[in-house]
Design a protein around this motif. Structure first.
Motif, PDB file in Angstrom:
ATOM      1  N   SER A 104       0.819  -1.223   0.000  1.00  0.00           N
ATOM      2  CA  SER A 104       0.000   0.000   0.000  1.00  0.00           C
ATOM      3  C   SER A 104       0.848   1.266   0.000  1.00  0.00           C
ATOM      4  O   SER A 104       0.343   2.353  -0.267  1.00  0.00           O
ATOM      5  CB  SER A 104      -0.926   0.008   1.223  1.00  0.00           C
ATOM      6  N   ARG A 105       2.129   1.144   0.293  1.00  0.00           N
ATOM      7  CA  ARG A 105       3.017   2.320   0.328  1.00  0.00           C
ATOM      8  C   ARG A 105       3.536   2.697  -1.059  1.00  0.00           C
ATOM      9  O   ARG A 105       4.247   3.691  -1.199  1.00  0.00           O
ATOM     10  CB  ARG A 105       4.210   2.035   1.246  1.00  0.00           C
ATOM     11  N   TYR A 106       3.189   1.907  -2.069  1.00  0.00           N
ATOM     12  CA  TYR A 106       3.720   2.143  -3.409  1.00  0.00           C
ATOM     13  C   TYR A 106       3.557   3.612  -3.825  1.00  0.00           C
ATOM     14  O   TYR A 106       2.479   4.195  -3.706  1.00  0.00           O
ATOM     15  CB  TYR A 106       3.031   1.240  -4.445  1.00  0.00           C
ATOM     16  N   GLY A 107       4.637   4.194  -4.313  1.00  0.00           N
ATOM     17  CA  GLY A 107       4.627   5.581  -4.772  1.00  0.00           C
ATOM     18  C   GLY A 107       4.965   6.599  -3.708  1.00  0.00           C
ATOM     19  O   GLY A 107       5.092   7.789  -4.004  1.00  0.00           O
ATOM     20  N   THR A 108       5.149   6.159  -2.446  1.00  0.00           N
ATOM     21  CA  THR A 108       5.448   7.082  -1.352  1.00  0.00           C
ATOM     22  C   THR A 108       6.923   7.017  -0.981  1.00  0.00           C
ATOM     23  O   THR A 108       7.665   6.127  -1.419  1.00  0.00           O
ATOM     24  CB  THR A 108       4.613   6.738  -0.109  1.00  0.00           C
ATOM     25  N   ALA A 109       7.349   7.938  -0.129  1.00  0.00           N
ATOM     26  CA  ALA A 109       8.729   7.929   0.359  1.00  0.00           C
ATOM     27  C   ALA A 109       9.023   6.660   1.142  1.00  0.00           C
ATOM     28  O   ALA A 109      10.146   6.136   1.094  1.00  0.00           O
ATOM     29  CB  ALA A 109       8.979   9.159   1.229  1.00  0.00           C
ATOM     30  N   ASP A 110       8.010   6.149   1.863  1.00  0.00           N
ATOM     31  CA  ASP A 110       8.197   4.896   2.601  1.00  0.00           C
ATOM     32  C   ASP A 110       8.472   3.740   1.641  1.00  0.00           C
ATOM     33  O   ASP A 110       9.269   2.847   1.952  1.00  0.00           O
ATOM     34  CB  ASP A 110       6.960   4.583   3.444  1.00  0.00           C
ATOM     35  N   ALA A 117       6.735  -0.610 -16.787  1.00  0.00           N
ATOM     36  CA  ALA A 117       5.297  -0.875 -16.786  1.00  0.00           C
ATOM     37  C   ALA A 117       4.688  -0.593 -15.415  1.00  0.00           C
ATOM     38  O   ALA A 117       5.112  -1.160 -14.408  1.00  0.00           O
ATOM     39  CB  ALA A 117       5.033  -2.325 -17.186  1.00  0.00           C
ATOM     40  N   GLY A 118       3.722   0.295 -15.369  1.00  0.00           N
ATOM     41  CA  GLY A 118       3.011   0.593 -14.133  1.00  0.00           C
ATOM     42  C   GLY A 118       3.779   1.421 -13.134  1.00  0.00           C
ATOM     43  O   GLY A 118       3.280   1.694 -12.042  1.00  0.00           O
ATOM     44  N   ALA A 119       4.998   1.830 -13.482  1.00  0.00           N
ATOM     45  CA  ALA A 119       5.868   2.492 -12.495  1.00  0.00           C
ATOM     46  C   ALA A 119       5.851   4.013 -12.624  1.00  0.00           C
ATOM     47  O   ALA A 119       6.834   4.681 -12.293  1.00  0.00           O
ATOM     48  CB  ALA A 119       7.297   1.974 -12.649  1.00  0.00           C
ATOM     49  N   ASP A 120       4.748   4.573 -13.059  1.00  0.00           N
ATOM     50  CA  ASP A 120       4.689   6.017 -13.304  1.00  0.00           C
ATOM     51  C   ASP A 120       4.760   6.851 -12.024  1.00  0.00           C
ATOM     52  O   ASP A 120       5.116   8.034 -12.074  1.00  0.00           O
ATOM     53  CB  ASP A 120       3.410   6.357 -14.069  1.00  0.00           C
ATOM     54  N   LYS A 121       4.378   6.275 -10.887  1.00  0.00           N
ATOM     55  CA  LYS A 121       4.377   7.038  -9.640  1.00  0.00           C
ATOM     56  C   LYS A 121       5.771   7.215  -9.046  1.00  0.00           C
ATOM     57  O   LYS A 121       5.941   7.958  -8.084  1.00  0.00           O
ATOM     58  CB  LYS A 121       3.482   6.359  -8.606  1.00  0.00           C
ATOM     59  N   LEU A 122       6.742   6.532  -9.610  1.00  0.00           N
ATOM     60  CA  LEU A 122       8.094   6.558  -9.040  1.00  0.00           C
ATOM     61  C   LEU A 122       8.896   7.686  -9.687  1.00  0.00           C
ATOM     62  O   LEU A 122       9.104   7.705 -10.897  1.00  0.00           O
ATOM     63  CB  LEU A 122       8.776   5.213  -9.261  1.00  0.00           C
ATOM     64  N   THR A 123       9.364   8.601  -8.873  1.00  0.00           N
ATOM     65  CA  THR A 123      10.026   9.797  -9.381  1.00  0.00           C
ATOM     66  C   THR A 123      11.501   9.538  -9.677  1.00  0.00           C
ATOM     67  O   THR A 123      12.091   8.525  -9.252  1.00  0.00           O
ATOM     68  CB  THR A 123       9.928  10.939  -8.364  1.00  0.00           C
ATOM     69  N   GLN A 124      12.093  10.496 -10.366  1.00  0.00           N
ATOM     70  CA  GLN A 124      13.513  10.411 -10.665  1.00  0.00           C
ATOM     71  C   GLN A 124      14.346  10.382  -9.388  1.00  0.00           C
ATOM     72  O   GLN A 124      15.393   9.730  -9.328  1.00  0.00           O
ATOM     73  CB  GLN A 124      13.914  11.595 -11.532  1.00  0.00           C
TER      74      GLN A 124
END
Length: 485
Positions: A162-168, A195-202
């Motif tokens: 559930s933490r996907y895309g967050t700093a945690d 694939a599906g990893a759009d929430k992950l920032t540089q």
């Protein structure tokens, strides 16, 4: 003159001779080496290119739920291979001559194929080996035993956590990445699926890439989207096994980042791109990435795999060919047989270069250190180069007798960058009338390796015409072959 002055003068002369000696490889016979043009590969990329084919192993929770894209809700109780044997996987590769493999440690469903300390959603809570198993370890141990280089796919996307895309989640992923890079020996490639990893920032990838470079400095990074700045190799825009024609190793980083709008650039590269990030061609031997019994009748034929080889390795790329182990934990006998046949076909066809020993004439030879015969000598550290100022050349191979062939190979010296941007091949039966090979006419890129197959022709002479370029040609290999089915 005093003894002291004589000794000092001798020392100075010895230092001078030693210094000149260090440069002799570049100045032998008064010939300087060609100057590199544009972006050039790093040591990791040079080694990566020489792998040519890499095996991909998709195996995990999806294998047991009969999915390709699990949603992360399946119970760990469902993971229970009855005869898992990673040594069987590597024996398939050894037989086919494949020297590298990448294992999916975690797919987008979030299930971990090793007993990670950072989630309960892993093999440690499965019935397999009473929760004491570790597929990643069995895979890397088998690779080490077989002399195969091991790589890891650690899916950035995670539908379970559930933490996907967050700093945690960045912390969580970094911790798992560290486990894999620290505890399983050399890891030769890390695969960051977009694939599906759009929430992950540089920023996430910057942190993770620092870990890769610190813990595994020789590790190649497959990068996409927000990991584009760290990409040693790139996606090539499809999952069909077809790289573009031309296919340049160079590309602008923004074209890797913005995948949906830059499929053409990913597939073909960009001749004037500012980054050296060659294409890795991912395709499955079956219709799906994970094993499904109903696909046993749809494993790609040897002929289809041969076409894929020419459109990937033969298009200046590396082939990443997927083998999905079944529920037992074994590579299917069907897949293994097709792979073995492909390996035999590659070895048989390219065993004998029919241009070997040819008398070769060129228009603009650089000199004895870069003589034309080096294109057919089958040695790693020699090559033909034209003189500076001549970006075109005509190279005639007199075969000495009539020879029949249906495959040709051309290789540049990739350490010197993309130099040739236009070339064609013709053949002659009498040295007077030249007949174009249509499939080898009007070509542009070469790079590490370019392969062309066509209907058999018989010739006594073959002519390579380099019609355009950024700099003087530097050709490592020219070869003609007869396909051995």
């Amino acid at each position: 003159m005093s003894i002291k002055k004589i000794v000092l003068r001798l020392k100075n002369r010895l230092v001078f001779v030693a210094a000149i000696g260090a440069f002799l490889p570049f100045y032998a016979n008064g010939q300087t080496a060609p100057t590199p043009v544009g972006p050039v590969p790093n040591a990791r990329q040079i080694e990566w290119y020489h792998r040519e084919i890499i095996a991909f192993f998709h195996f995990g929770m999806n294998t047991f739920t009969n999915d390709n894209e699990g949603d992360g809700t399946a119970s760990p109780e469902r993971f229970n291979p009855t005869a898992l044997d990673c040594n069987q996987w590597t024996s398939v590769l050894k037989s086919a001559g494949i020297g590298t493999a990448i294992f999916v440690a975690k797919h987008a469903d979030g299930f971990c194929n090793w007993p990670t300390a950072h989630t309960n959603y892993s093999v440690k809570n499965s019935p397999w080996k009473n929760g004491k198993g570790d597929v990643v370890k069995e895979f890397t141990d088998a690779c080490k035993s077989a002399g195969i280089k091991a790589g890891i796919y650690l899916g950035p996307h995670d539908r379970h956590d559930s933490r996907y895309g967050t700093a945690d989640y960045s912390d969580y992923y970094a911790s798992q990445l560290s486990e894999l890079l620290r505890n399983y020996g050399p890891i030769w490639e890390i695969w960051w699926d977009g694939a599906g990893a759009d929430k992950l920032t540089q920023a996430f990838y910057t942190r993770w890439a620092d870990s890769v470079r610190h813990l595994q400095p020789n590790c190649v990074v497959f990068g996409t989207k927000n990991s584009y700045l760290f990409a040693d190799c790139r996606w090539m825009g499809n999952e069909s096994g077809i790289a573009g024609d031309p296919c340049w190793s160079t590309i602008n980083p923004s074209s890797i980042k913005e995948e949906p709008d830059h499929i053409n650039e990913l597939n073909h590269g960009e001749v004037n791109g500012t980054a050296y990030a060659p294409a890795e061609v991912d395709v499955s031997i079956r219709p799906s990435w994970f094993y499904h019994t109903e696909e046993d009748a749809h494993v790609k034929s040897v002929a289809a795999l041969w076409d894929i080889y020419f459109n990937s390795v033969g298009h200046n790329s590396v082939l990443l060919l997927n083998y999905p182990p079944n529920k037992e934990g074994l590579v299917s006998p069907i897949d293994a047989k097709r792979t073995d046949s492909l390996g035999a076909l590659i070895r048989g066809t390219f065993k004998t270069n029919l241009a070997s020993g040819a008398a070769i004439k060129t228009l603009h030879s650089r000199g004895a250190k870069y003589q034309p015969s080096y294109m057919v000598d089958n040695l790693e550290n020699t090559y033909y180069a034209a003189a500076d100022g001549f970006n075109t050349d005509t190279i005639v191979f007199n075969l000495g007798a009539a020879k029949t062939f249906d495959v040709l190979m051309l290789q540049e010296v990739i350490e010197l960058g993309h130099r040739t941007t236009g070339w064609s091949v013709e053949y002659s039966k009498n040295g007077k009338t030249w007949i174009p090979i249509p499939e080898a006419t009007g070509k542009q890129s070469i790079g590490y390796k370019w392969l062309v197959k066509f209907k058999p022709v018989t010739a006594t002479q073959v002519r390579l015409r380099i019609t355009d370029g950024k700099a003087s040609p530097a050709i490592h290999t020219f070869g003609i072959y007869k396909q051995q089915m």
